[in-house]
Design a protein around this motif. Sequence first.
Motif, mmCIF file in Angstrom:
data_model
loop_
_atom_site.group_PDB
_atom_site.id
_atom_site.type_symbol
_atom_site.label_atom_id
_atom_site.label_comp_id
_atom_site.label_asym_id
_atom_site.label_seq_id
_atom_site.Cartn_x
_atom_site.Cartn_y
_atom_site.Cartn_z
ATOM 1 N N ASP A 1 46.307 50.312 34.455
ATOM 2 C CA ASP A 1 46.617 50.429 35.877
ATOM 3 C C ASP A 1 47.295 49.169 36.422
ATOM 4 O O ASP A 1 47.220 48.097 35.847
ATOM 5 C CB ASP A 1 45.365 50.787 36.691
ATOM 6 C CG ASP A 1 44.228 49.808 36.496
ATOM 7 O OD1 ASP A 1 44.403 48.631 36.836
ATOM 8 O OD2 ASP A 1 43.174 50.240 36.019
ATOM 9 N N ASP A 2 47.978 49.333 37.553
ATOM 10 C CA ASP A 2 48.782 48.261 38.151
ATOM 11 C C ASP A 2 47.950 47.040 38.535
ATOM 12 O O ASP A 2 48.366 45.907 38.321
ATOM 13 C CB ASP A 2 49.525 48.771 39.386
ATOM 14 C CG ASP A 2 50.604 49.779 39.034
ATOM 15 O OD1 ASP A 2 51.096 49.748 37.895
ATOM 16 O OD2 ASP A 2 50.941 50.610 39.904
ATOM 17 N N GLN A 3 46.764 47.273 39.115
ATOM 18 C CA GLN A 3 45.924 46.163 39.544
ATOM 19 C C GLN A 3 45.479 45.328 38.344
ATOM 20 O O GLN A 3 45.477 44.096 38.410
ATOM 21 C CB GLN A 3 44.702 46.689 40.307
ATOM 22 C CG GLN A 3 43.871 45.583 40.927
ATOM 23 C CD GLN A 3 42.679 46.117 41.685
ATOM 24 O OE1 GLN A 3 42.177 47.189 41.386
ATOM 25 N NE2 GLN A 3 42.229 45.384 42.668
ATOM 26 N N PRO B 1 40.471 40.548 46.730
ATOM 27 C CA PRO B 1 41.020 41.845 46.313
ATOM 28 C C PRO B 1 39.898 42.828 45.973
ATOM 29 O O PRO B 1 38.873 42.450 45.402
ATOM 30 C CB PRO B 1 41.832 41.497 45.077
ATOM 31 C CG PRO B 1 41.206 40.256 44.548
ATOM 32 C CD PRO B 1 40.656 39.518 45.738
ATOM 33 N N TYR B 2 40.099 44.053 46.367
ATOM 34 C CA TYR B 2 39.123 45.089 46.076
ATOM 35 C C TYR B 2 39.626 45.944 44.926
ATOM 36 O O TYR B 2 40.825 46.124 44.753
ATOM 37 C CB TYR B 2 38.864 45.960 47.310
ATOM 38 C CG TYR B 2 38.160 45.197 48.405
ATOM 39 C CD1 TYR B 2 36.799 44.991 48.356
ATOM 40 C CD2 TYR B 2 38.876 44.664 49.467
ATOM 41 C CE1 TYR B 2 36.150 44.282 49.350
ATOM 42 C CE2 TYR B 2 38.228 43.948 50.463
ATOM 43 C CZ TYR B 2 36.872 43.767 50.399
ATOM 44 O OH TYR B 2 36.233 43.060 51.375
ATOM 45 N N CYS B 3 38.723 46.492 44.183
ATOM 46 C CA CYS B 3 39.074 47.325 43.039
ATOM 47 C C CYS B 3 39.721 48.627 43.513
ATOM 48 O O CYS B 3 39.222 49.282 44.427
ATOM 49 C CB CYS B 3 37.816 47.621 42.231
ATOM 50 S SG CYS B 3 38.118 48.578 40.741
ATOM 51 N N ASP B 4 40.825 48.985 42.878
ATOM 52 C CA ASP B 4 41.504 50.250 43.190
ATOM 53 C C ASP B 4 40.770 51.452 42.609
ATOM 54 O O ASP B 4 41.037 52.582 42.990
ATOM 55 C CB ASP B 4 42.932 50.250 42.637
ATOM 56 C CG ASP B 4 43.853 49.324 43.405
ATOM 57 O OD1 ASP B 4 43.503 48.948 44.541
ATOM 58 O OD2 ASP B 4 44.922 48.978 42.873
ATOM 59 N N ALA C 1 48.436 43.259 37.077
ATOM 60 C CA ALA C 1 48.681 42.137 37.986
ATOM 61 C C ALA C 1 47.667 41.019 37.783
ATOM 62 O O ALA C 1 48.025 39.843 37.824
ATOM 63 C CB ALA C 1 48.646 42.624 39.439
ATOM 64 N N ALA C 2 46.419 41.381 37.549
ATOM 65 C CA ALA C 2 45.388 40.374 37.306
ATOM 66 C C ALA C 2 45.661 39.617 36.009
ATOM 67 O O ALA C 2 45.519 38.391 35.945
ATOM 68 C CB ALA C 2 44.014 41.034 37.249
ATOM 69 N N HIS D 1 40.123 49.921 31.984
ATOM 70 C CA HIS D 1 41.332 49.365 32.594
ATOM 71 C C HIS D 1 42.444 49.194 31.552
ATOM 72 O O HIS D 1 43.610 49.474 31.820
ATOM 73 C CB HIS D 1 41.042 48.012 33.249
ATOM 74 C CG HIS D 1 40.425 48.106 34.596
ATOM 75 N ND1 HIS D 1 41.079 48.611 35.686
ATOM 76 C CD2 HIS D 1 39.194 47.744 35.033
ATOM 77 C CE1 HIS D 1 40.280 48.544 36.745
ATOM 78 N NE2 HIS D 1 39.130 48.033 36.367
#
Length: 69
Positions: free
Chosen positions: A57-59, A3-6, A62-63, A52
């Motif tokens: 944020d959503d990412q 996964p890449y950072c948003d 989720a993490a 963060h």
Amino acid sequence: MIPYCDTPGQSVAAAVVGGLLGTVIALAVGFDLAAGVVLAGLLGGLADLAAHVVRGDDQFRAAIAQLRG
């Protein structure tokens, strides 16, 4: 898949701020180079994590959900 950072700009800003702050603190306290680098990296990572958390944020959510199982 990796996964890449948003928010790569946020990560760069946090790294720069952490690096500058770590350098200033290391010079003021008299740390050697290795300790200054570790301090700068730690502060950069903490600054990114704090950003963060504040943004929520959503990412990031989720993490955290993935870590909790």
